[in-house]
Design an enzyme around this catalytic site. Structure first.
Site, PDB file in Angstrom:
ATOM      1  N   HIS A 198      19.368  -0.159  42.586  1.00 16.96           N
ATOM      2  CA  HIS A 198      20.080  -1.333  43.088  1.00 16.96           C
ATOM      3  C   HIS A 198      19.362  -2.006  44.244  1.00 16.96           C
ATOM      4  CE1 HIS A 198      23.185   0.093  40.365  1.00 16.96           C
ATOM      5  NE2 HIS A 198      23.433  -1.192  40.269  1.00 16.96           N
ATOM      6  N   ARG A 305      27.952  -9.308  40.737  1.00 17.93           N
ATOM      7  CA  ARG A 305      28.142  -7.889  41.095  1.00 17.93           C
ATOM      8  C   ARG A 305      29.088  -7.820  42.294  1.00 17.93           C
ATOM      9  NH1 ARG A 305      22.414  -7.500  39.410  1.00 17.93           N
ATOM     10  NH2 ARG A 305      22.207  -5.713  38.018  1.00 17.93           N
ATOM     11  N   ARG A 345      32.138  -9.319  37.552  1.00 13.79           N
ATOM     12  CA  ARG A 345      32.248  -7.913  37.168  1.00 13.79           C
ATOM     13  C   ARG A 345      33.120  -7.190  38.193  1.00 13.79           C
ATOM     14  NH1 ARG A 345      27.139  -4.090  36.774  1.00 13.79           N
ATOM     15  NH2 ARG A 345      27.181  -4.291  39.035  1.00 13.79           N
ATOM     16  N   GLU A 443      26.782  -0.187  28.533  1.00 13.30           N
ATOM     17  CA  GLU A 443      25.685   0.408  29.302  1.00 13.30           C
ATOM     18  C   GLU A 443      25.666   1.921  29.213  1.00 13.30           C
ATOM     19  OE1 GLU A 443      25.994  -1.026  33.333  1.00 13.30           O
ATOM     20  OE2 GLU A 443      28.159  -0.879  33.356  1.00 13.30           O
ATOM     21  N   ASN A 466      19.973  -1.708  32.402  1.00 16.25           N
ATOM     22  CA  ASN A 466      19.505  -0.777  33.449  1.00 16.25           C
ATOM     23  C   ASN A 466      20.164   0.585  33.280  1.00 16.25           C
ATOM     24  OD1 ASN A 466      18.406  -3.146  34.376  1.00 16.25           O
ATOM     25  ND2 ASN A 466      20.002  -3.480  35.898  1.00 16.25           N
ATOM     26  N   ASP A 467      21.476   0.549  33.104  1.00 17.05           N
ATOM     27  CA  ASP A 467      22.176   1.820  32.915  1.00 17.05           C
ATOM     28  C   ASP A 467      21.998   2.350  31.499  1.00 17.05           C
ATOM     29  OD1 ASP A 467      23.290   2.638  35.375  1.00 17.05           O
ATOM     30  OD2 ASP A 467      24.617   0.909  35.293  1.00 17.05           O
ATOM     31  N   ARG A 477      17.884   6.197  37.546  1.00 21.95           N
ATOM     32  CA  ARG A 477      17.114   4.969  37.770  1.00 21.95           C
ATOM     33  C   ARG A 477      16.647   4.797  39.213  1.00 21.95           C
ATOM     34  NH1 ARG A 477      22.123   0.701  36.905  1.00 21.95           N
ATOM     35  NH2 ARG A 477      21.022  -0.785  38.199  1.00 21.95           N
ATOM     36  N   CYS A 514      22.678  -8.606  30.553  1.00 22.79           N
ATOM     37  CA  CYS A 514      22.616  -8.948  31.981  1.00 22.79           C
ATOM     38  C   CYS A 514      21.808  -7.934  32.779  1.00 22.79           C
ATOM     39  CB  CYS A 514      24.012  -9.118  32.566  1.00 22.79           C
ATOM     40  SG  CYS A 514      24.989  -7.619  32.541  1.00 22.79           S
TER      41      CYS A 514
HETATM   42  C1  PEP Z   1      22.951  -2.746  34.231  1.00 24.42           C
HETATM   43  O1  PEP Z   1      23.290  -1.571  34.311  1.00 24.42           O
HETATM   44  O2  PEP Z   1      22.023  -3.147  33.513  1.00 24.42           O
HETATM   45  C2  PEP Z   1      23.661  -3.773  35.016  1.00 24.42           C
HETATM   46  C3  PEP Z   1      23.472  -5.051  34.806  1.00 24.42           C
HETATM   47  O3  PEP Z   1      24.489  -3.355  36.003  1.00 24.42           O
HETATM   48  P1  PEP Z   1      23.951  -2.678  37.359  1.00 24.42           P
HETATM   49  O4  PEP Z   1      22.471  -2.887  37.407  1.00 24.42           O
HETATM   50  O5  PEP Z   1      24.657  -3.344  38.481  1.00 24.42           O
HETATM   51  O6  PEP Z   1      24.338  -1.247  37.186  1.00 24.42           O
HETATM   52 MG    MG Z   2      25.116  -1.056  35.277  1.00 20.75          MG
END
Ligand code: PEP
Ligand code: MG
Length: 588
Positions: A198, A305, A345, A443, A466-467, A477, A514
């Site tokens: 993040h 976010r 979100r 995710e 990402n998740d 991550r 996203c």
């Molecule tokens: C993701 O997980 O790809 C996402 C967009 O949410 P975050 O990065 O805030 O976990």
């Molecule tokens: Mg996420």
């Protein structure tokens, strides 16, 4: 000093050139900002006044010691008075304010950190422990400083000094990163972190060159070293030669020119050469980012976010934002987007984004009580947020997006809570959009594989790559030690994306991406070729993605996309991707 190069993980684009500015852990606990030249002496006076005040406090403690107090107590106070009078504490931070323009708190903590590091090296245990006394004295001064009302106004962030400073730290939490938003630093370098941690996400949304996962950079780089961040290559050049510096300056100018050119595409719709429109949306962290989103030509916000409203609240009266505070923030984003949809979100805390009020799960935060799981255990907190979002929907198009969905009952409980929030608002005659669309983030691999579970109950889906990558490949991550295993082109990821887009298409439910993949220009042809028609990314990346779409002929890329999806050979996947990239490159 000899030049050397350090390798890390690139998290944003561009080149930064500047002086190293080391942040030690304690420095992150106080506010830091730069004071303008004409305010430096006022800031020096503020620190001097605080030190004098602590002197007085210690003297009165001494005077008020009861007759029968143990003699050590008096001795301890003496030690503190001595420390306070030592130039290393009473003078050196003043020099830091004068030379580096730090605010008083920051200057003090910087100096105390340096002293503490020196104390750590001392062999004698008794002397080594005097470090704690120094810290206690510093805390006293900080208390006076933070309580003082007449602090010097912050610099406006465009101070030339800050613009040329590159922050180097072991790690910067996402919340700390938010503090830097108002200061125009040239770049960030951290020892920890991964491509989509993040912290990386926030630096990307600030549009600032950054390299994370550098391992030991904060020890190898020294304060005020000249640095070049080449964030495309993921390298940091320390103490570059003048020749290298010159080359990078030229590249920087070239990049700026290219960026300016891309800016002209702002009003051009993102349509492929064979006429397929792709909706490009922006990811935002705070309502004021809406302006950047509009400026980049976004058709809306694909991911707000909201958790960043809940973080970094140490200076505020309440640990959690009230319904009213949230409502104001969501409404500001909605109004800021001038009629374009805003996807908010709901709170995604946990893992590397802890709340001040929750205990950090040291067992396995990424697999713990995160996002919707947390919200469902705190229904009152969740309801407050849902009410605030719904109220904002009276001011423009809003969508509610739920993170980390994996179970059917999570959908049901969430929808029930939304229904309850609506009922309450109705009873209070508060306005909201009764048809606010509700969507889920896909995710977790379980959600991707069991997509039919979602399609009937929800209005839209958004893939958090990402998740999805973190959980599919079982790599944290934020952990730089496994960052080399983070691979968005892993066949498992591509298969999951393919499954999601085809299932969603059949079910006629809109699906967007996203996560970080949406803003990666290497992947634009692949993703649009797979069928994705909505991509949400940091505003700074949007023009480049738009250009890639304008340069794409979807029919021509199809054979390549098919080959990639049929292949389970990483080398073939990469080669095919590269060949697809070379197709009909025209310049806009
Ligand atoms: C993701 O997980 O790809 C996402 C967009 O949410 P975050 O990065 O805030 O976990
Ligand atoms: Mg996420």
């Amino acid at each position: 000093m000899a030049s050397f190069t350090l390798q890390g993980i690139p998290v944003s684009r561009g080149i930064a050139i500047g002086r190293a500015h080391l942040l030690r852990p304690a420095a992150l606990d106080v506010e830091h900002y730069l004071v303008a030249q004409e305010q430096v002496e006022a800031e020096v006076l503020r620190l001097q006044a605080a030190i004098a005040q602590v002197h007085k406090e210690l003297q009165s403690i001494w005077a008020d010691l009861p007759q029968d107090a143990p003699t050590e107590l008096g001795a301890f106070i003496d030690v503190h008075v001595l420390i306070l009078s030592d130039p290393m504490v009473s003078e050196a931070p003043l020099d830091i304010i004068r030379s580096r323009h730090y605010n008083a708190e920051w200057a003090l903590v910087t100096q105390v950190d340096e002293l503490s590091a020196q104390f750590d090296e001392i062999e004698d245990e008794y002397l080594r422990e005097r470090k704690a006394d120094i810290q206690q004295v510093a805390e006293r001064i900080l208390k006076v400083l933070t309580g003082s009302a007449n602090s010097v106004p912050r610099s406006d962030g465009i101070d030339e000094r800050s613009a040329n400073m590159i922050v180097v730290a072991r790690d910067i939490s996402p919340a700390d990163m938010m503090q830097f938003r108002d200061v125009a630093f040239a770049g960030f370098v951290t020892d920890e972190g991964g491509q989509n941690s993040h912290t990386a996400i926030v630096s990307r949304s600030l549009g600032i060159p950054a390299v994370v996962g550098m391992g030991n950079a904060s020890h190898l780089i020294e304060q005020d070293d000249w640095l070049i961040i080449d964030s495309d290559a993921g390298v940091v050049i320390v103490a570059p030669t003048s020749l290298v510096l010159e080359q990078y300056r030229e590249r920087q100018v070239l990049l700026q020119k290219q960026r300016k050119k891309l800016g002209k595409l702002k009003k051009t719709p993102a349509i492929t050469q064979d006429g397929v429109e792709v909706t490009l949306l922006a990811n935002i962290e705070l309502p004021e980012d809406a302006a950047h989103a509009l400026d980049a030509g976004a058709s809306g916000v694909g991911l707000f976010r909201s958790e960043f409203l809940f973080m970094e609240r140490s200076g505020q009266e309440h640990k959690l934002p009230s319904e009213e505070e949230q409502f104001e923030a969501y409404r500001a984003a909605v109004l800021g987007m001038k009629g374009r949809p805003v996807t908010i979100r709901t709170l995604d805390v946990g893992a590397d984004k802890p709340l001040d009020t929750t205990e950090h799960n040291i067992l396995n935060p990424a697999l713990g009580l995160r996002a919707i799981r947390y919200c469902l255990t705190e229904p009152q907190l969740f309801l407050t947020q849902l009410r605030a979002i719904l109220r904002a929907s009276a001011f423009g198009p809003v969508k509610i997006l739920i993170p980390m969905m994996a179970h059917s009952f999570e959908i049901d409980q969430t929808l029930n809570l939304i229904a309850q929030a609506k009922k309450e608002l109705q009873a209070e005659s508060k306005e909201f959009d009764a048809n606010v669309p509700v969507g889920a983030m896909i995710e977790i691999p379980a959600a991707a594989l069991a997509l039919p579970m979602f399609v009937k109950k929800l209005d839209f889906l958004s893939i958090g790559t990402n998740d999805l990558i973190q959980y599919t490949l079982a790599i944290d991550r934020a952990d730089h030690e496994v960052a080399h295993l983070y691979d968005d082109l892993h066949p498992a990821i591509l298969q999951l994306l393919h499954t999601i887009v085809t299932t969603a298409e059949k079910a006629e439910i809109p699906v967007s991406i996203c996560g970080g993949m949406a803003g990666d220009v290497r992947l634009t042809r692949l993703l649009t070729g797979m069928g994705f028609r909505e991509l949400s990314m940091p505003a700074a990346l949007l023009p480049e993605i738009k250009q890639a779409i304008l340069n794409t002929h979807l029919e021509n890329v199809q054979p390549y996309v098919k080959k990639i999806l049929r292949s389970y050979e990483p080398v073939v996947i990469r080669e095919t991707l590269a060949a697809m990239e070379m197709l009909g490159q025209t310049v806009h």
